[in-house]
Design a protein around this motif. Sequence first.
Motif, PDB file in Angstrom:
ATOM      1  N   ASP A  44       0.830  -1.211   0.000  1.00  0.00           N
ATOM      2  CA  ASP A  44       0.000   0.000   0.000  1.00  0.00           C
ATOM      3  C   ASP A  44       0.864   1.261   0.000  1.00  0.00           C
ATOM      4  OD1 ASP A  44      -2.375  -1.410  -0.030  1.00  0.00           O
ATOM      5  OD2 ASP A  44      -2.634  -1.343   2.146  1.00  0.00           O
ATOM      6  N   VAL A  51       2.293   1.681  -3.544  1.00  0.00           N
ATOM      7  CA  VAL A  51       1.233   2.123  -4.452  1.00  0.00           C
ATOM      8  C   VAL A  51       0.935   3.607  -4.239  1.00  0.00           C
ATOM      9  CG1 VAL A  51      -1.222   1.873  -5.015  1.00  0.00           C
ATOM     10  CG2 VAL A  51       0.206  -0.162  -4.706  1.00  0.00           C
ATOM     11  N   LEU A  52       0.815   4.026  -2.985  1.00  0.00           N
ATOM     12  CA  LEU A  52       0.538   5.427  -2.666  1.00  0.00           C
ATOM     13  C   LEU A  52       1.690   6.329  -3.115  1.00  0.00           C
ATOM     14  CD1 LEU A  52      -1.204   7.614  -1.332  1.00  0.00           C
ATOM     15  CD2 LEU A  52      -0.062   7.067   0.819  1.00  0.00           C
ATOM     16  N   LYS A  88       1.696   6.689  -6.894  1.00  0.00           N
ATOM     17  CA  LYS A  88       0.600   7.568  -7.318  1.00  0.00           C
ATOM     18  C   LYS A  88       0.935   9.025  -7.010  1.00  0.00           C
ATOM     19  CE  LYS A  88      -4.324   8.309  -6.966  1.00  0.00           C
ATOM     20  NZ  LYS A  88      -5.556   8.043  -6.281  1.00  0.00           N
ATOM     21  N   PRO A 104      -1.186   5.122 -12.105  1.00  0.00           N
ATOM     22  CA  PRO A 104      -2.441   4.538 -11.622  1.00  0.00           C
ATOM     23  C   PRO A 104      -2.158   3.453 -10.576  1.00  0.00           C
ATOM     24  CG  PRO A 104      -2.055   3.966 -13.942  1.00  0.00           C
ATOM     25  CD  PRO A 104      -0.947   4.877 -13.514  1.00  0.00           C
ATOM     26  N   ILE A 105      -3.152   3.147  -9.793  1.00  0.00           N
ATOM     27  CA  ILE A 105      -3.010   2.156  -8.722  1.00  0.00           C
ATOM     28  C   ILE A 105      -2.477   0.830  -9.256  1.00  0.00           C
ATOM     29  CG2 ILE A 105      -4.327   0.761  -7.054  1.00  0.00           C
ATOM     30  CD1 ILE A 105      -6.103   3.272  -6.647  1.00  0.00           C
ATOM     31  N   GLU A 106      -2.965   0.400 -10.402  1.00  0.00           N
ATOM     32  CA  GLU A 106      -2.533  -0.882 -10.977  1.00  0.00           C
ATOM     33  C   GLU A 106      -1.033  -0.881 -11.282  1.00  0.00           C
ATOM     34  OE1 GLU A 106      -4.999   1.053 -12.341  1.00  0.00           O
ATOM     35  OE2 GLU A 106      -6.694  -0.016 -11.445  1.00  0.00           O
ATOM     36  N   GLY A 113       1.247   1.052  -9.852  1.00  0.00           N
ATOM     37  CA  GLY A 113       1.937   1.083  -8.563  1.00  0.00           C
ATOM     38  C   GLY A 113       1.991  -0.295  -7.926  1.00  0.00           C
ATOM     39  N   PHE A 114       0.903  -1.047  -8.062  1.00  0.00           N
ATOM     40  CA  PHE A 114       0.866  -2.409  -7.516  1.00  0.00           C
ATOM     41  C   PHE A 114       1.863  -3.308  -8.257  1.00  0.00           C
ATOM     42  CE2 PHE A 114      -0.927  -6.724  -7.205  1.00  0.00           C
ATOM     43  CZ  PHE A 114      -0.926  -6.868  -5.827  1.00  0.00           C
TER      44      PHE A 114
END
Length: 122
Positions: A50, A53-54, A57, A63-65, A67-68
């Motif tokens: 998390d 990802v943050l 971003k 985008p979140i995807e 970052g993941f």
Amino acid sequence: MSDHQSAVAEPELAPPEVARPKFKPEQKQEVKRQPRYSVILWDDTDHSYDYVVLMMKSLFRLPIESGFQIAKEVDASGKAIVLTTTLEHAELKRDQIHSFGKDELIARCKGSMSATIEPIGD
């Protein structure tokens, strides 16, 4: 025309000069590109998915995807290239990663993740 009027000659106006290039037309000007550098994010056990990802971003507008996917790559291989750019921009992004702060989800976390920059080959 009468005797009292004399003919006034209009001055001839020369056409405006056009700037000419200083090089011959057959010469090619080479565009010199700035060297490229990769920003590398390094894995540790003190930051969560998390958090990554943050951070991706916030700092890179990913985008979140995306970052993941970077979080998974860092976890699986120990590092991930997050950006390839000019030296100055890479230094800025590395410094932003270093100052992003600690992961509030992990109690033992003391600070930001680690990142480095490396030149890429031609």
